[in-house]
Structure formats: C-alpha cells, structure tokens
Design a protein around this motif. Sequence first.
Motif, PDB file in Angstrom:
ATOM      1  N   GLY A 186      55.811  52.278 105.936  1.00 41.02           N
ATOM      2  CA  GLY A 186      54.508  51.912 106.486  1.00 41.02           C
ATOM      3  C   GLY A 186      53.389  51.886 105.480  1.00 41.02           C
ATOM      4  O   GLY A 186      52.355  51.269 105.709  1.00 41.02           O
ATOM      5  N   PHE A 187      53.568  52.557 104.357  1.00 42.57           N
ATOM      6  CA  PHE A 187      52.510  52.628 103.359  1.00 42.57           C
ATOM      7  C   PHE A 187      52.322  51.269 102.682  1.00 42.57           C
ATOM      8  O   PHE A 187      53.284  50.574 102.421  1.00 42.57           O
ATOM      9  CB  PHE A 187      52.901  53.652 102.290  1.00 42.57           C
ATOM     10  N   PRO A 188      51.063  50.924 102.397  1.00 40.09           N
ATOM     11  CA  PRO A 188      50.882  49.675 101.658  1.00 40.09           C
ATOM     12  C   PRO A 188      51.390  49.842 100.225  1.00 40.09           C
ATOM     13  O   PRO A 188      51.115  50.855  99.591  1.00 40.09           O
ATOM     14  CB  PRO A 188      49.366  49.450 101.695  1.00 40.09           C
ATOM     15  N   THR A 189      52.141  48.878  99.781  1.00 43.83           N
ATOM     16  CA  THR A 189      52.650  48.920  98.408  1.00 43.83           C
ATOM     17  C   THR A 189      51.920  47.848  97.597  1.00 43.83           C
ATOM     18  O   THR A 189      51.022  47.197  98.120  1.00 43.83           O
ATOM     19  CB  THR A 189      54.162  48.664  98.399  1.00 43.83           C
ATOM     20  N   ARG A 190      52.320  47.670  96.363  1.00 37.99           N
ATOM     21  CA  ARG A 190      51.627  46.685  95.500  1.00 37.99           C
ATOM     22  C   ARG A 190      52.600  45.540  95.199  1.00 37.99           C
ATOM     23  O   ARG A 190      53.149  45.445  94.098  1.00 37.99           O
ATOM     24  CB  ARG A 190      51.139  47.369  94.230  1.00 37.99           C
ATOM     25  N   THR A 191      52.797  44.692  96.183  1.00 34.01           N
ATOM     26  CA  THR A 191      53.799  43.626  96.016  1.00 34.01           C
ATOM     27  C   THR A 191      53.371  42.624  94.943  1.00 34.01           C
ATOM     28  O   THR A 191      54.232  42.033  94.297  1.00 34.01           O
ATOM     29  CB  THR A 191      54.053  42.901  97.341  1.00 34.01           C
ATOM     30  N   LEU A 205      41.586  52.243 104.198  1.00 35.65           N
ATOM     31  CA  LEU A 205      41.711  51.934 105.627  1.00 35.65           C
ATOM     32  C   LEU A 205      43.177  51.924 106.034  1.00 35.65           C
ATOM     33  O   LEU A 205      43.560  52.509 107.060  1.00 35.65           O
ATOM     34  CB  LEU A 205      41.050  50.574 105.909  1.00 35.65           C
ATOM     35  N   ALA A 206      44.006  51.274 105.205  1.00 29.46           N
ATOM     36  CA  ALA A 206      45.432  51.153 105.539  1.00 29.46           C
ATOM     37  C   ALA A 206      46.087  52.527 105.623  1.00 29.46           C
ATOM     38  O   ALA A 206      46.795  52.831 106.597  1.00 29.46           O
ATOM     39  CB  ALA A 206      46.123  50.300 104.489  1.00 29.46           C
ATOM     40  N   VAL A 207      45.834  53.357 104.627  1.00 23.37           N
ATOM     41  CA  VAL A 207      46.455  54.691 104.619  1.00 23.37           C
ATOM     42  C   VAL A 207      45.954  55.517 105.801  1.00 23.37           C
ATOM     43  O   VAL A 207      46.724  56.224 106.456  1.00 23.37           O
ATOM     44  CB  VAL A 207      46.179  55.400 103.266  1.00 23.37           C
ATOM     45  N   THR A 208      44.681  55.408 106.105  1.00 22.31           N
ATOM     46  CA  THR A 208      44.132  56.167 107.242  1.00 22.31           C
ATOM     47  C   THR A 208      44.796  55.721 108.548  1.00 22.31           C
ATOM     48  O   THR A 208      45.149  56.556 109.383  1.00 22.31           O
ATOM     49  CB  THR A 208      42.600  55.964 107.333  1.00 22.31           C
ATOM     50  N   VAL A 209      44.976  54.419 108.681  1.00 25.55           N
ATOM     51  CA  VAL A 209      45.622  53.904 109.905  1.00 25.55           C
ATOM     52  C   VAL A 209      47.073  54.376 109.976  1.00 25.55           C
ATOM     53  O   VAL A 209      47.531  54.863 111.008  1.00 25.55           O
ATOM     54  CB  VAL A 209      45.538  52.349 109.956  1.00 25.55           C
ATOM     55  N   VAL A 210      47.785  54.263 108.850  1.00 20.84           N
ATOM     56  CA  VAL A 210      49.205  54.654 108.830  1.00 20.84           C
ATOM     57  C   VAL A 210      49.354  56.148 109.129  1.00 20.84           C
ATOM     58  O   VAL A 210      50.250  56.559 109.860  1.00 20.84           O
ATOM     59  CB  VAL A 210      49.843  54.319 107.454  1.00 20.84           C
ATOM     60  N   GLU A 211      48.448  56.940 108.570  1.00 18.90           N
ATOM     61  CA  GLU A 211      48.559  58.389 108.775  1.00 18.90           C
ATOM     62  C   GLU A 211      47.932  58.844 110.089  1.00 18.90           C
ATOM     63  O   GLU A 211      47.902  60.033 110.391  1.00 18.90           O
ATOM     64  CB  GLU A 211      47.890  59.119 107.600  1.00 18.90           C
ATOM     65  N   GLY A 212      47.437  57.891 110.850  1.00 18.48           N
ATOM     66  CA  GLY A 212      46.849  58.227 112.156  1.00 18.48           C
ATOM     67  C   GLY A 212      45.525  58.951 112.029  1.00 18.48           C
ATOM     68  O   GLY A 212      45.138  59.700 112.918  1.00 18.48           O
ATOM     69  N   GLY A 213      44.837  58.752 110.918  1.00 18.40           N
ATOM     70  CA  GLY A 213      43.538  59.416 110.704  1.00 18.40           C
ATOM     71  C   GLY A 213      42.422  58.749 111.487  1.00 18.40           C
ATOM     72  O   GLY A 213      42.637  57.756 112.184  1.00 18.40           O
ATOM     73  N   ASP A 214      41.234  59.302 111.329  1.00 14.16           N
ATOM     74  CA  ASP A 214      40.077  58.773 112.049  1.00 14.16           C
ATOM     75  C   ASP A 214      39.439  57.647 111.222  1.00 14.16           C
ATOM     76  O   ASP A 214      38.951  57.894 110.110  1.00 14.16           O
ATOM     77  CB  ASP A 214      39.071  59.910 112.276  1.00 14.16           C
ATOM     78  N   ILE A 215      39.454  56.469 111.788  1.00 11.82           N
ATOM     79  CA  ILE A 215      38.934  55.322 111.028  1.00 11.82           C
ATOM     80  C   ILE A 215      37.453  55.079 111.335  1.00 11.82           C
ATOM     81  O   ILE A 215      36.872  54.131 110.844  1.00 11.82           O
ATOM     82  CB  ILE A 215      39.736  54.048 111.334  1.00 11.82           C
ATOM     83  N   LYS A 216      36.882  55.967 112.166  1.00 10.08           N
ATOM     84  CA  LYS A 216      35.502  55.747 112.611  1.00 10.08           C
ATOM     85  C   LYS A 216      34.535  55.615 111.428  1.00 10.08           C
ATOM     86  O   LYS A 216      33.710  54.711 111.380  1.00 10.08           O
ATOM     87  CB  LYS A 216      35.095  56.920 113.504  1.00 10.08           C
ATOM     88  N   LEU A 217      34.685  56.541 110.464  1.00  8.69           N
ATOM     89  CA  LEU A 217      33.762  56.535 109.322  1.00  8.69           C
ATOM     90  C   LEU A 217      33.907  55.260 108.499  1.00  8.69           C
ATOM     91  O   LEU A 217      32.913  54.692 108.041  1.00  8.69           O
ATOM     92  CB  LEU A 217      34.020  57.754 108.437  1.00  8.69           C
ATOM     93  N   ILE A 218      35.161  54.838 108.320  1.00 13.66           N
ATOM     94  CA  ILE A 218      35.392  53.635 107.505  1.00 13.66           C
ATOM     95  C   ILE A 218      34.782  52.428 108.219  1.00 13.66           C
ATOM     96  O   ILE A 218      34.117  51.589 107.597  1.00 13.66           O
ATOM     97  CB  ILE A 218      36.912  53.431 107.270  1.00 13.66           C
ATOM     98  N   ALA A 219      35.022  52.352 109.536  1.00 14.94           N
ATOM     99  CA  ALA A 219      34.470  51.231 110.316  1.00 14.94           C
ATOM    100  C   ALA A 219      32.944  51.241 110.235  1.00 14.94           C
ATOM    101  O   ALA A 219      32.309  50.201 110.061  1.00 14.94           O
ATOM    102  CB  ALA A 219      34.940  51.325 111.760  1.00 14.94           C
TER     103      ALA A 219
END
Lengths: 163, 675
Positions: free
Chosen positions: B59-64, B399-413
């Motif tokens: 699920g983690f974003p990689t560097r394709t 943002l991606a890592v926060t979403v994947v880890e189920g963190g709070d995205i409120k601050l980023i938004a």
Amino acid sequence: MAKPAKGKGKPEAKGKAKPKGSNKLLILVTAMALVPFSLPTLMVMVCAMLPTLGAALAERGGSRYAWVCVGGMNFSGLAPWLFDLWFGHHTIDYAIHQITGVSMLLISYGAAGVGWLIYLAVPPVVATFTTMTSQRRSVVLISDQKKLLEIWGDGIAKSGMEL
Amino acid sequence: MAANDQQKAIGPSVPLRERYLVYPGAPLPDFATSTAQAFHAEDRRDPKRQFFAVVARPGFPTRTNVMRALKGVDNPGLMTMVEWGVMDWPPANRKVMAVIYEKPLGGRVMANMTSEFRPIPEADMVKKVITPMTEALKKLRALSLTHRAIRPTNMYWATAERDRIVLGDCVTTPPAFEQPAIVEPLDSGQCNPAGRGAGTYTDDSYALGASLVMLLQGRNLVAKQDDAVVIRNKMINGSYSALVGDARMPVQMIEVLRGLLCDDAAQRWHVEGLELWLAGRRMSPLISKNEKRASRAFNFGGKDHTTARELSVAFSKNFDAAAQAVLDGRLELWLRRSLDQADKATAVSDAMHSAVAIAADKKPAFDYMVSKVCMILDSTAPIRYKGLNFLPDGLGALLAVTVVEGGDIKLIAEAILRSITKSWVETRESYNPENSMMESAFNTQKVFLERTTIGNGVERLVYEMNDSMPCLSSHVVDEYVIDIRDLLPALNNAARKNEGKGWPVERHIAAFIAARATFDVERAIYELSEGNPARAALAMLNILAVMQWRLGQGGMTSLAGWVAGLMGPAVNSYYNRETRKQIEKELPRIAKEGNLVEMARVLDNPEARALDQQGYEQARHDYAVMAQDIRNIEAGQIGTDDEGVKTAQQIASLISVTIAFITTTLLLISRFFNG
C-alpha cells in the motif's frame, strides 16, 4: 414605427376575406340581373320562403344549419307551385294569383314548420344513439389505455397531461 | 542435487516477470529496512548470480519513476537493480511491489544508527567511498533523479573484499522516508518523514557528507542526542560543527566535509565540487554563516530565543500562544529593534493585519498567520502548520502515507484548502520558476479537494499527487494496481471473489481512474454523483467501457456480470416495457462475452433512447386523449356537447335537403310524364 407591426396580420386576413365578399357580390349582381327576366319567380319565392329568410336572419353562432333545414323543407312545400309557374304561366299576374291563394302559403309554411321540427328533433335522437354506441366505445378506450400502460408504464397516466 | 536441497530448505518461490524467483521463506534481514523486507532471489537464466528482492510495504507509495530509470543501470556506487514489478506474495495473500537487486557481497556498512563499526581509514576513503559515491551522484543527476536514501545504514560493501561501497535501495519508500534527521539538511530534517519530498541533488550531497563523518569515525557522533537537539545545534552552529563536534577529522577530509555539509544549498558541493576535489584541486573550506543573533532574547513558552530560526521552531510547536505573541506586536518590535530585520518585521505586520481584517472565524485566519510567520522567520524552513512539517514536493507522499496508515488527514486537507503552499512560495528569499509551477499545481489540487463528489476529494488528491500510489479501493487493494491497465483485470478478479458486492466504481476507483486516465472521463465521473440512479449506473458502465475500449482489454466476464447486475436503474430508465425486456434478455449474453463496450452500446444507445422518449410522449398524449373521451362518455356529454349537437344539426340539414331534392326530382319526373 410600431403601427405597421400592429397591422401585420391584416393583409393576410383581407386576402382571405376578399374572395368570399366577391362571391356574394357576384351572386347579388347575377340575381339583380335576373330580376327583369324572373320577377314572377322572385315574387313567389320571396313570399313563400319567408320562414327560411327568418331562420337565416334569426340564427346566431358558428354553425348555422337551421336555415338549411328549414329552407330545404320550405322549398319542398313550394316546389309544386314554383313548377306550375315555370312550366305554366310565368307571369306576374299568375304569380300574384298564387301568392294570394291560401294553399301555396299554407303548404310551404307548413313544410317549413316540419323543417323546424326536423331541426329540433334530430339532435336528441342522435344524442341518444351516440350515448348507446359510446358505452361500447368507453370499454374499448379503457382496454386501449390498459395496453398503453402495459407497454409504457404508469408514468403516462401520472404525467398530468391535460387536454 | 545441492541446489534442490537448498530450495527445499528455503521453501517455495514466487516468480517476478517469469524470470526471477523470490523465496518468501528466505528473509535477508541484512538487506531489509524499517519499512521494506528483503528476501533471497534467483535468476532462472543464471542461478549462479546472487540476487535479493526488496518487498515494499503493501500500500505504500513507491518511486516507480526512479525504478524505471535505474533498472539495469550498472554504476560503481549503486546496487544494480535488475528488475522490479508487482508480484503475488503468498505470505500476505496479496500482491506486492518487489525490486530485485544484485546482492552486494560484503554486507551492510552500519547495522543501525547507534551501532559502531570499523572506521574507514582516510587513505581508503577516496577509493572505497568518495569515488563510487561521486559516480553514483553523477549518474543520478544524469537521470534527473535524487537518491534520498544516502545513509551509512543503507550502504553496502559491494564485494567480499570490501573494496567499494554501494548505495542501497531508494525506491520502495517515499523519498527520504527512512532518513534520520541528522543526515538530512535543515529544512528536510525538520519535516515529517513522509513530507520531505524528492528534494534536490544537493540534499543527496548533504546526506553523503553526514554519512562520510560517520564512516570516518566508525560511529554516529550524535547518536545519543535527540533529533531536536541536533537540529538546534545545526541552526546555531552550522551542520559541520553540529555533526562533527569536537571529534578530530583528517585534515584532508575537512574541505570535502564542509563543502558537502554546507547549510546554504546554493553553495553546497555536488558532483562538480567532488570531482574537482578528487582531481586534486584544493579550495578553502566553506564556512557556514551563523544565524544573526538578537541583542535581546525573545521569551516564548518560558524559553529565551535569540535567533529567528529558533523562534520559528518554537512557534510551530504552539500555534495558539504564537498567535498571541504575533497579535500583541511583540514579535514585530523584536524583529525591528533586537534583530534589526525591518523587512521581516514588515512582513509579519502584513500577515497580522491580513488575519485581523478577516471578519469571519478568526481561528483559521490566525493559524494561517502563524504558519506564515514561521516561514517569514525562517525562510529555509519547511512549511509548518499545527504540528505538520513538510516541504511542498513532499505533500503528496505525506498525504499518501497518512491515508495508508489510517492517520488523520484533516490537517493536511486544511493546509491545502488554506493555500499554505502559497505562503511558502511568497516567503522564499529568491525567485524560483519551479515554485510558480508548483503553486499552479496546488491550485488545481485544491479544486479537487473542494469537490466532495465521487472521483474527487482526498482520494483524488492521493492519486493526483502520487504517480506510483496503488489503488486503495477495497475491491482491488490486494491486487496492487498502480497502472490503469491493471485495473479492469483486477476488478474482474474482485468480481470473481466478491461475487459482485457493492459498486465496482466507488470513490477510490473513480479517483484512481480520473487521475490516471489519459482519456476524458470527467463528465462520466460527474454523473456518478448527480443523484440520478439511472445516469449514475450508465456513467459507471461508460467509464468501464471506455477503459476497455481504449486499453483493448476484452473477456472481462466476471466484471461484466457484476456490472450487468447493477444496470437495473439504467434498464428501467427506458419507458417501453418491451425494450426493457429485450435489453434484460440481451444483458446476460453480453456479460458472458465480457464485453462492456457492447453493454454500453445497448444500454445507452442515443437513437433508441430518442425513439423511446418519442414513443413515451406519444403514448402520454394518446392516454390523455382517451382519458378525456372516457370522462366525456361517463359525464354523458357525448352527443350533447357542441360537437354532437353540430353533427346532429348537420344530419337534420342533410335530411331536409334530401327531402327537398327527392320532392323536386319526383315533381319534375311527374311533369315530364304528365306532359
């Protein structure tokens, strides 16, 4: 500048009305031209066809059928005397003789009365007949509506279309 | 026999692109990182060569983009990446991203950031470390890439003889995600790990400089210090002093270390500096400029701060108190009088007046103000917003890592919606055209975030800002879909497994398609949320059909079956029941063929729809006419209404005229016969 726009439809209306007026005028001119040659006929017809003239003048509204109905019967009553005039003595004296005789007026006016009777009696008779046939028509219409509902759904009935 | 025995011992293998075999039963902790595991791998064509696979955290974003560029690159300073791709991973019962590297034979240089190892002698530094590292940086720059994972714990001895160091994996995590703060420049080091971004070439130089210090000493000199302390020391004394401290460095190395650890990114050495140094040209060592100190300290949070940078850090940790300090004018005064920085004082004053002028909710305005003030105080610092620290190019990964880890995205938004990045661009000391482009991109992303409909919102942003983010939809999350070409097959598999539960095009799938599609799907995406079930169903079908058509992927039988089962509202949107029956009869056949394009053609045929509409209108009219007739009949109006009376009068007239005609005819006949 607004005035021409206001009367925009008028030329068309006039164009339509013109032939009718000219026809009437033509009939009137022809009748006037015939007067010297058929004055006896004219005298008889004017006197005997008074009920028709009365019906034509009295009738109002879009559909004027009373004078046709009365006129037809009126003419039927007058026809024997008219033929006598045409095939016998087409003179003013004979015409006056006929007019002054009671029988012609009695028969032609009576026939006109029958014409009035027909005019008044036929609509109720037709209405009664139509009602009888419309019951059958109603059943057919309901059946057709059901078919439409089966094909197109209830929406066509709920759409609130008013005629 | 020996090979077979070995295989039996390490268990079954999993193929990657039909060529490489990865052994889940043979982990290699020496090559693993904190987020990626390593396993023994083999090349089917050449089993004698030694390989290992790094399996990215699911699920983690990689560097394709970096993977594409580095695949097959043979460089003395880089591990050779021979293959990468998505593969089945039985231990997790899902697919994962794996990268195959040629195995360095001398092991890891430093086990962890606190461990000690045998220092590399000064005499060997050039040959074993600096030369291969310079080659690596040169190659990376030629490919327009940054490594962002240069640290001693990610360096390996390439050979068993330990004659050369190579850099380890840098593609299975977001850029600099696993970098300790001490090997990162000041701006990046203060960021949340995921929010550091790909950075610049000089960020790699800095990491190399910090690594060289540890390689020369055989240990991390500041291992016992907290990251915050190291960062503070870097701010006050400069990075070289903070990392080297009192340790003795070989004189020959001081110049290169100072060059690489220069805090001013514009002056910091990169390939050119290293090459000149390797060629024997000696320059005077770069001395970092110390931060200007105030004549009187600014007391905030019970501590005295003498530099604007320190104060910026302190403000970032307590936004509410910082807002008060700004609003009461103390900060402006301090900047003007104690630091003699009138320009900064004016900028702070402007930010304060802008915030005060906002009549609505003050709290967001003050938060924005403090964030901007932090950036004014330290124009080299990352964006700071209520505990969130990131560089603009790291926002996507954060943002991606926060979403994947189920963190709070409120601050980023919030940060995106309040255009915090705009303040960052405004507070830079020098103009950079890339910043304008970045700002424009952020404005677009803000629009996506503001829309809450399916295919937009945070989900859209995650995929728009991260090219290699796998689709996180519950339907396909196990299939690790990073390429839009893999989406339909993955949905087809999901249909087979889930027996078609829910909608195939849900928020994540719609956002993924919208972000990745090279064809226009915006209209259909919009219709998904329009509130009309029939149009939504058709929009979903159209999106999938366009994909199937564009990508030439047939035979999606399970997916087509799933979609066909959801087409009820679309079928029912036809008025004609016969048409509906006909379509319902056709759908299973089309689903069996797996042809979504044909399904869309049948269900959304404009001609058929126009005919249906026309027929419906006609039927509506006919029905109304019939209803009126029936009402008339029931009301007894038939024959007695105007029309009926008129007809009857016409009949009466006809009778009368007929009688007149007959009478006249008979009279004429009798006249002729009677002479």
